[in-house]
Enzyme design. Structure first.
Site, PDB file in Angstrom:
ATOM      1  N   GLU A 109      -0.367  -9.457  -0.427  1.00 34.69           N
ATOM      2  CA  GLU A 109      -1.876  -9.834  -0.201  1.00 34.69           C
ATOM      3  C   GLU A 109      -2.682  -9.827  -1.428  1.00 34.69           C
ATOM      4  O   GLU A 109      -3.496 -10.825  -1.716  1.00 34.69           O
ATOM      5  CB  GLU A 109      -2.357  -8.776   0.813  1.00 34.69           C
ATOM      6  CG  GLU A 109      -1.880  -9.008   2.225  1.00 34.69           C
ATOM      7  CD  GLU A 109      -2.244  -7.886   3.196  1.00 34.69           C
ATOM      8  OE1 GLU A 109      -2.019  -6.632   2.869  1.00 34.69           O
ATOM      9  OE2 GLU A 109      -2.822  -7.977   4.209  1.00 34.69           O
ATOM     10  N   ALA A 125       0.927  -1.337   0.309  1.00 34.32           N
ATOM     11  CA  ALA A 125      -0.006  -0.037  -0.128  1.00 34.32           C
ATOM     12  C   ALA A 125       0.872   1.217  -0.038  1.00 34.32           C
ATOM     13  O   ALA A 125       1.918   1.144   0.522  1.00 34.32           O
ATOM     14  CB  ALA A 125      -0.957   0.137   1.439  1.00 34.32           C
ATOM     15  N   GLU A 182       4.731  -4.977   7.230  1.00 32.73           N
ATOM     16  CA  GLU A 182       3.873  -3.991   7.800  1.00 32.73           C
ATOM     17  C   GLU A 182       4.443  -3.841   9.395  1.00 32.73           C
ATOM     18  O   GLU A 182       4.444  -2.864   9.920  1.00 32.73           O
ATOM     19  CB  GLU A 182       2.462  -4.381   7.838  1.00 32.73           C
ATOM     20  CG  GLU A 182       1.883  -4.445   6.733  1.00 32.73           C
ATOM     21  CD  GLU A 182       1.867  -5.568   5.761  1.00 32.73           C
ATOM     22  OE1 GLU A 182       2.717  -6.276   6.108  1.00 32.73           O
ATOM     23  OE2 GLU A 182       0.822  -5.565   4.765  1.00 32.73           O
ATOM     24  N   GLY A 193       0.778  -5.128   0.992  1.00 30.14           N
ATOM     25  CA  GLY A 193      -0.489  -5.186   0.326  1.00 30.14           C
ATOM     26  C   GLY A 193      -0.363  -5.724  -1.120  1.00 30.14           C
ATOM     27  O   GLY A 193      -1.002  -6.325  -1.750  1.00 30.14           O
TER      28      GLY A 193
END
Ligand code: CO8
Length: 259
Positions: free
Chosen positions: A113, A66, A133, A110
């Site tokens: 993911e 992200a 993260e 992300g």
């Protein structure tokens, strides 16, 4: 002309190809990119001429996560209300046609993911996966703590999520996160060939297969087995099942009409 700014979209035969395209930011996933990705996936899902989708990034990065710069100042209220980051990540789950992730370079946070939300991952030999993260004072937010343990087991998932270290392509293959590892220069061809193979099968059987395998991750074994049995029986109502089995018996290629 392309309707998108942060992704590239094209098709080849019955395969839809989506390339994440924010190279300078290593394909960091911001809200605008995720909106475009969702729209492109939905468009391919609705297109009768498309049977399978490939999602890829650049050689250096599938996606480095992200967008940290965009997230840095968000408050709890911002993210909890869902106006940012979380609002557009669920679209992927609603896509019924198979999505292959073709991963080269970094697939972090992300990005990892997103790759795991695809139906399977083909990795280039330079791929690196991780959930870093923890280094940012947060935890994975788009399924990393749930899909990674299911893919690689608890011990390795804990190792990756708690230390934030990266795992290379061969470790990812040994652990079962990726289905195959190929040389970087073969990645796009290999992913396209797999997608063309899938897109050549009965669309109905392909969608049923995806739905049934996903059940294995989402419920109990008993529920999954029952669900699989219902779909298995139902496929005997399709013309493609008659054609597929007749072709085998008659020793000729099947001509699926996706009905
Ligand atoms: N967000 C924003 N920008 C990024 C990101 C990112 N995740 N990753 C890289 N960039 C930018 C860098 O800032 C840099 O920009 P600039 O040139 O303007 O300085 C450019 O991309 C190139 O990066 P580097 O210079 O750092 O390249 P290196 O080759 O030295 O390093 C790394 C590559 C190792 C990938 C490094 O960039 C890195 O560690 N990136 C961050 C990885 C990370 O922490 N990812 C997790 C982010 S958090 C997250 O993903 C939470 C997901 C929650 C999803 C919730 C949905 C519901």
């Amino acid at each position: 002309s392309q309707p998108y700014e942060l992704i590239l979209v094209r098709s080849e035969g019955r395969v839809g190809l989506i390339t994440l395209n924010r190279p300078k930011q290593l394909n960091a996933l911001n809200d605008a990119l995720m909106d475009e990705l969702g729209a492109a996936l939905k468009a391919f899902d609705a297109d009768a001429g498309i049977g399978c989708i490939v999602l890829t990034g650049s050689e250096k990065a599938f996606a480095a996560g992200a967008d940290i710069g965009a997230m840095a100042s968000y408050s709890f209220a911002d993210v909890y209300k869902g106006d940012y980051i979380t609002r557009n990540w669920e679209t992927m789950r609603s896509i019924r046609k198979p999505i292959i992730a073709a991963v080269s370079g970094f697939a972090l946070g992300g990005g990892c993911e997103l790759a795991m939300m695809c139906d399977f991952i083909i990795a280039a030999d330079n791929a690196k996966f991780g959930q870093p993260e923890i280094k940012l004072g947060i935890i994975p937010g788009a399924g990393g703590t749930q899909r990674l343990p299911r893919a690689v087991g608890k011990s390795k998932a804990m190792d990756l999520v708690l230390t934030g270290r990266m795992m290379d392509a061969s470790e990812a293959e040994r652990a079962g996160l990726v289905s195959r590892v190929v040389p970087l220069d073969k990645l796009q061809d290999e992913a396209l060939a797999a997608a063309l193979t899938i897109a050549g099968y009965s669309q109905i059987a392909v969608m049923a297969a995806k739905e049934a395998v996903n059940k294995a991750f989402e419920g109990s074994l008993a529920d999954g087995m029952a669900f699989e049995r219902r779909l298995f029986h139902a496929l005997f109502a399709t013309a493609d099942q008659k054609e597929g089995m007749a072709a085998f018996v008659e020793k000729r290629p099947a001509q699926f009409r996706h009905q």
